[in-house]
Design a protein around this motif. Sequence first.
Motif: not given
Length: 337
Positions: A312-319
């Motif tokens: 979720m942290i990874n997805m939350g950093r998207m662009e």
Amino acid sequence: MALYVIIVRLLVVAAVASVLPVPGRAAAGAGAGLAIGFYNETCPRAEELVLEEMRDIVHEDKTLGPALLRLLFHDCFVRGCDGSIMLKSKSKKGERDAMPMSASLRGFDEVERIKAKLEDACPLTVSCADIIIMAARDAVYLTNGPRFPVETGRRDGKVSLCEDAVNDLAPPNANIVDLKTYFSVKNLSWKDLVVLSGSHTIGRAQCVAFAADRLYNNSGKGVQDPTLDKAYAPGLRELCEPGKKKDETKVEMDPGSPDGFDLSYYKNVYGNRGLFVSDQALLDDKWTQHYVARMAAAESTEEYFQDYAAAMINMGRMEVITGDNGEIRKFCSAYVD
Ligand code: HEM
């Protein structure tokens, strides 16, 4: 709460905290400008207020928890986690007008409701993009999933285009090669794919999202997808039988526990009872299959909860948009045209 559950939750928080930037300090690379506790000084009660409102929302209608988690996926994958999924377009050319993927999205009014509460407490401070991720995080927690810190500090984008949603969101009949591509172009790995797909442990889907592919194999002659468990198919077919309004009937994606965030998604997929082609496709790749098998057999949710928090942290950093770019909107669902 059982001691075991408390210990697992502490472990999840500790594990995620260890890979995250120090509160207040900008991360390097992807997600630069985000921090845990970004609002600690400017709106100290922000996270508490979101959770409070989410408790009420889910109490009033438990189906809204999964809906808000899905809203995050649709926000982040299309132009990044920038709140642009909320923007309205009079000419129906916005992200939320994308058909068929966005047709059944819900939770817009609830994001606005949380935003109103935050505007009362700290005007023009907390972005819609951050509200969406905090609400999704809390939806997971409120369905007995892990509670984990999320980074904040996103600002809101001003552009919302239907065609971006059509291009960037995987359809439910995507195969494994396409799924991995949809994720890798957004800098997410096969592990993020298999872990985040586990979000389908909560929620409900309309028959129209899977019936043609899974139950009738697109032939319309009742030939089911051979990868679907033969014992599972008849019940689904009954629920979605032609003649019933397929786009209105909803099916629990994880039968029996659609509001419990647990490992049964992986047990279902491993037993050929994944609802979508995209769920079942996780068995068609060596790495994702291995992960599904391990989680299906796992005795504790500990590893999965840690993986989920990290994904979720990874997805939350998207662009993301940070710093002085973008804006902090007063109304998340403002019109773009
Ligand atoms: C891997 C590609 C994915 C595909 C193809 C996909 C597709 C879908 C579809 C078709 C639905 C049913 C919508 C409906 O009929 O109302 C759905 C529901 C849902 N999806 Fe996904 N999804 C994917 C990934 C994700 C991710 C990454 C998340 C969250 C991080 C997520 C969270 C959810 C949730 C919680 C629901 C239930 C919504 C509700 O009950 O209202 N999905 N998804």
